[in-house]
Design a protein around this motif. Structure first.
Motif, PDB file in Angstrom:
ATOM      1  N   PRO A 182       2.858 -21.994  14.544  1.00 56.12           N
ATOM      2  CA  PRO A 182       1.552 -21.087  14.228  1.00 56.12           C
ATOM      3  C   PRO A 182       1.831 -19.569  14.726  1.00 56.12           C
ATOM      4  O   PRO A 182       2.102 -19.353  15.977  1.00 56.12           O
ATOM      5  CB  PRO A 182       0.473 -21.613  14.842  1.00 56.12           C
ATOM      6  N   VAL A 183       1.976 -18.755  13.918  1.00 57.13           N
ATOM      7  CA  VAL A 183       2.482 -17.132  14.143  1.00 57.13           C
ATOM      8  C   VAL A 183       0.985 -16.688  14.508  1.00 57.13           C
ATOM      9  O   VAL A 183       1.056 -15.672  15.371  1.00 57.13           O
ATOM     10  CB  VAL A 183       3.288 -16.487  13.150  1.00 57.13           C
ATOM     11  N   ILE A 184       0.126 -16.666  13.502  1.00 54.10           N
ATOM     12  CA  ILE A 184      -1.233 -16.133  13.660  1.00 54.10           C
ATOM     13  C   ILE A 184      -2.245 -17.265  13.566  1.00 54.10           C
ATOM     14  O   ILE A 184      -2.189 -18.167  12.798  1.00 54.10           O
ATOM     15  CB  ILE A 184      -1.595 -15.147  12.471  1.00 54.10           C
ATOM     16  N   ILE A 185      -3.217 -17.083  14.453  1.00 50.17           N
ATOM     17  CA  ILE A 185      -4.613 -18.114  14.808  1.00 50.17           C
ATOM     18  C   ILE A 185      -5.434 -17.008  14.379  1.00 50.17           C
ATOM     19  O   ILE A 185      -5.726 -16.358  15.104  1.00 50.17           O
ATOM     20  CB  ILE A 185      -4.518 -18.901  15.762  1.00 50.17           C
ATOM     21  N   TYR A 186      -6.380 -17.194  13.298  1.00 44.48           N
ATOM     22  CA  TYR A 186      -7.249 -16.163  13.045  1.00 44.48           C
ATOM     23  C   TYR A 186      -8.626 -17.051  13.013  1.00 44.48           C
ATOM     24  O   TYR A 186      -8.825 -18.125  12.654  1.00 44.48           O
ATOM     25  CB  TYR A 186      -7.046 -15.583  11.911  1.00 44.48           C
ATOM     26  N   HIS A 187      -9.823 -16.042  13.264  1.00 43.94           N
ATOM     27  CA  HIS A 187     -11.044 -16.493  12.950  1.00 43.94           C
ATOM     28  C   HIS A 187     -12.000 -15.235  12.676  1.00 43.94           C
ATOM     29  O   HIS A 187     -11.725 -14.263  13.351  1.00 43.94           O
ATOM     30  CB  HIS A 187     -11.560 -17.342  14.050  1.00 43.94           C
ATOM     31  N   SER A 188     -13.180 -15.511  12.585  1.00 42.77           N
ATOM     32  CA  SER A 188     -13.821 -14.422  12.248  1.00 42.77           C
ATOM     33  C   SER A 188     -15.098 -14.237  13.015  1.00 42.77           C
ATOM     34  O   SER A 188     -15.471 -15.308  13.495  1.00 42.77           O
ATOM     35  CB  SER A 188     -14.427 -14.263  10.673  1.00 42.77           C
ATOM     36  N   HIS A 213     -10.930 -14.718   3.281  1.00 44.02           N
ATOM     37  CA  HIS A 213     -11.436 -15.882   3.891  1.00 44.02           C
ATOM     38  C   HIS A 213     -12.743 -15.742   4.573  1.00 44.02           C
ATOM     39  O   HIS A 213     -13.609 -16.304   4.910  1.00 44.02           O
ATOM     40  CB  HIS A 213     -10.335 -16.782   4.532  1.00 44.02           C
ATOM     41  N   ALA A 214     -12.529 -14.662   5.512  1.00 45.30           N
ATOM     42  CA  ALA A 214     -13.448 -14.083   6.449  1.00 45.30           C
ATOM     43  C   ALA A 214     -14.686 -13.752   5.715  1.00 45.30           C
ATOM     44  O   ALA A 214     -16.063 -14.380   6.014  1.00 45.30           O
ATOM     45  CB  ALA A 214     -13.248 -13.121   7.316  1.00 45.30           C
ATOM     46  N   ARG A 215     -14.824 -13.106   4.634  1.00 51.52           N
ATOM     47  CA  ARG A 215     -15.904 -12.744   3.791  1.00 51.52           C
ATOM     48  C   ARG A 215     -16.432 -13.934   3.103  1.00 51.52           C
ATOM     49  O   ARG A 215     -17.528 -14.050   2.909  1.00 51.52           O
ATOM     50  CB  ARG A 215     -15.516 -11.478   2.802  1.00 51.52           C
ATOM     51  N   ALA A 216     -15.671 -14.690   2.687  1.00 52.70           N
ATOM     52  CA  ALA A 216     -16.227 -15.986   1.811  1.00 52.70           C
ATOM     53  C   ALA A 216     -17.042 -16.719   2.678  1.00 52.70           C
ATOM     54  O   ALA A 216     -17.932 -17.414   2.205  1.00 52.70           O
ATOM     55  CB  ALA A 216     -14.875 -16.601   1.122  1.00 52.70           C
ATOM     56  N   ASP A 217     -16.624 -17.030   3.772  1.00 47.64           N
ATOM     57  CA  ASP A 217     -17.127 -18.138   4.518  1.00 47.64           C
ATOM     58  C   ASP A 217     -18.509 -17.562   5.258  1.00 47.64           C
ATOM     59  O   ASP A 217     -19.209 -18.256   6.018  1.00 47.64           O
ATOM     60  CB  ASP A 217     -16.275 -18.455   5.904  1.00 47.64           C
ATOM     61  N   HIS A 218     -18.740 -16.132   5.350  1.00 51.61           N
ATOM     62  CA  HIS A 218     -19.750 -15.335   5.940  1.00 51.61           C
ATOM     63  C   HIS A 218     -21.114 -15.878   5.338  1.00 51.61           C
ATOM     64  O   HIS A 218     -21.141 -16.243   4.282  1.00 51.61           O
ATOM     65  CB  HIS A 218     -19.672 -14.053   5.811  1.00 51.61           C
ATOM     66  N   PRO A 219     -22.158 -16.534   6.337  1.00 44.68           N
ATOM     67  CA  PRO A 219     -22.348 -16.036   7.614  1.00 44.68           C
ATOM     68  C   PRO A 219     -21.822 -17.007   8.390  1.00 44.68           C
ATOM     69  O   PRO A 219     -22.129 -16.837   9.696  1.00 44.68           O
ATOM     70  CB  PRO A 219     -23.840 -15.971   7.691  1.00 44.68           C
ATOM     71  N   ASP A 220     -20.952 -18.000   8.110  1.00 47.11           N
ATOM     72  CA  ASP A 220     -20.257 -18.816   9.106  1.00 47.11           C
ATOM     73  C   ASP A 220     -18.886 -18.304   9.737  1.00 47.11           C
ATOM     74  O   ASP A 220     -18.340 -17.402   8.599  1.00 47.11           O
ATOM     75  CB  ASP A 220     -20.040 -20.381   8.784  1.00 47.11           C
ATOM     76  N   GLU A 221     -18.532 -18.662  10.659  1.00 48.45           N
ATOM     77  CA  GLU A 221     -17.096 -18.040  11.162  1.00 48.45           C
ATOM     78  C   GLU A 221     -16.214 -18.785  10.520  1.00 48.45           C
ATOM     79  O   GLU A 221     -16.318 -19.845  10.013  1.00 48.45           O
ATOM     80  CB  GLU A 221     -16.919 -18.306  12.495  1.00 48.45           C
ATOM     81  N   ALA A 222     -15.086 -17.953   9.837  1.00 51.47           N
ATOM     82  CA  ALA A 222     -14.002 -18.619   9.275  1.00 51.47           C
ATOM     83  C   ALA A 222     -12.830 -18.848  10.265  1.00 51.47           C
ATOM     84  O   ALA A 222     -12.785 -18.036  11.190  1.00 51.47           O
ATOM     85  CB  ALA A 222     -13.281 -17.634   8.057  1.00 51.47           C
ATOM     86  N   LEU A 227      -8.624 -11.447  14.928  1.00 52.26           N
ATOM     87  CA  LEU A 227     -10.206 -11.660  14.793  1.00 52.26           C
ATOM     88  C   LEU A 227     -10.766 -10.399  13.766  1.00 52.26           C
ATOM     89  O   LEU A 227     -10.140  -9.521  13.842  1.00 52.26           O
ATOM     90  CB  LEU A 227     -10.930 -11.057  16.098  1.00 52.26           C
ATOM     91  N   VAL A 228     -11.494 -11.066  12.686  1.00 54.28           N
ATOM     92  CA  VAL A 228     -11.753 -10.443  11.734  1.00 54.28           C
ATOM     93  C   VAL A 228     -13.268 -10.178  12.004  1.00 54.28           C
ATOM     94  O   VAL A 228     -14.060 -11.184  12.177  1.00 54.28           O
ATOM     95  CB  VAL A 228     -11.406 -10.743  10.377  1.00 54.28           C
ATOM     96  N   GLU A 234       4.128 -16.184   7.527  1.00 56.05           N
ATOM     97  CA  GLU A 234       4.547 -16.422   6.174  1.00 56.05           C
ATOM     98  C   GLU A 234       3.476 -17.484   5.330  1.00 56.05           C
ATOM     99  O   GLU A 234       3.350 -17.049   4.306  1.00 56.05           O
ATOM    100  CB  GLU A 234       5.949 -17.209   5.994  1.00 56.05           C
ATOM    101  N   ARG A 235       3.051 -18.550   5.737  1.00 59.16           N
ATOM    102  CA  ARG A 235       2.402 -19.305   5.092  1.00 59.16           C
ATOM    103  C   ARG A 235       0.709 -19.253   5.352  1.00 59.16           C
ATOM    104  O   ARG A 235       0.492 -19.740   6.689  1.00 59.16           O
ATOM    105  CB  ARG A 235       2.925 -20.534   5.236  1.00 59.16           C
ATOM    106  N   PHE A 236      -0.105 -18.892   4.463  1.00 67.34           N
ATOM    107  CA  PHE A 236      -1.364 -18.570   4.873  1.00 67.34           C
ATOM    108  C   PHE A 236      -2.067 -20.297   4.858  1.00 67.34           C
ATOM    109  O   PHE A 236      -1.856 -20.894   3.698  1.00 67.34           O
ATOM    110  CB  PHE A 236      -2.014 -17.838   3.757  1.00 67.34           C
ATOM    111  N   ILE A 237      -2.901 -20.565   5.840  1.00 66.59           N
ATOM    112  CA  ILE A 237      -3.412 -21.940   5.743  1.00 66.59           C
ATOM    113  C   ILE A 237      -4.962 -21.788   6.326  1.00 66.59           C
ATOM    114  O   ILE A 237      -5.286 -21.710   7.556  1.00 66.59           O
ATOM    115  CB  ILE A 237      -2.644 -22.758   6.727  1.00 66.59           C
ATOM    116  N   PRO A 238      -5.792 -21.790   5.240  1.00 69.05           N
ATOM    117  CA  PRO A 238      -7.096 -21.551   5.649  1.00 69.05           C
ATOM    118  C   PRO A 238      -7.576 -22.859   6.188  1.00 69.05           C
ATOM    119  O   PRO A 238      -7.333 -23.972   5.468  1.00 69.05           O
ATOM    120  CB  PRO A 238      -7.913 -21.283   4.565  1.00 69.05           C
TER     121      PRO A 238
END
Length: 138
Positions: A74-80, A15-24, A105-106, A38-42
């Motif tokens: 929410p177990v993980i909150i992620y962004h790039s 997801h981080a790579r796909a949204d680059h150059p914007d932050e995912a 963070l990625v 367990e459940r990935f939610i982009p």
């Protein structure tokens, strides 16, 4: 320590790579109280920015209602980060309002010979950042 499956790790990085150059950005939910991602939610970066991310408020409200209905949290909150290292910014710290969550963070910036990305996890509680080990399981 954050423990997650290889599949979830791969989904976050993709997801981080796909949204680059914007932050995912997105969430990985898990059963309430379990600490198990367990459940990935982009999510959509409503800011559509290479230097800033923002969850759409209506999408976020819908997500929290859905997690509530499923007895999840929410177990993980992620962004790039697209041009800087994978370390929380002042803005990231101010947005960190889930003390039980792992903030992943990625970095999609290829800097300091760390490879094409960095994947790091932090706990952020009351403005205090603590980096934690990441364990990826098969």
């Amino acid at each position: 320590m954050l423990t997650l499956s290889q599949a979830l790790y791969d989904q976050i990085v993709a997801h981080a790579r796909a949204d680059h150059p914007d932050e995912a950005c997105g969430v990985v939910a898990g059963p309430a109280g379990s600490g198990r991602p367990e459940r990935f939610i982009p999510m959509l970066n409503a800011a559509r920015s290479p230097t800033f991310y923002e969850f759409d408020s209506s999408d976020l409200l819908k997500l929290y209602r859905e997690m509530d209905d499923r007895d999840e949290e929410p177990v993980i909150i992620y962004h790039s980060h697209t041009a800087t290292e994978a370390y929380p910014s002042r803005t990231d710290i101010s947005y960190a309002n889930e003390p039980g969550a792992h903030y992943v963070l990625v970095s999609t910036a290829d800097k300091d010979d760390a490879g094409p990305f960095q994947f790091r996890s932090f706990r952020i509680v009351d403005g205090v950042i603590t980096e934690e080990e990441v364990k990826v399981e098969a």
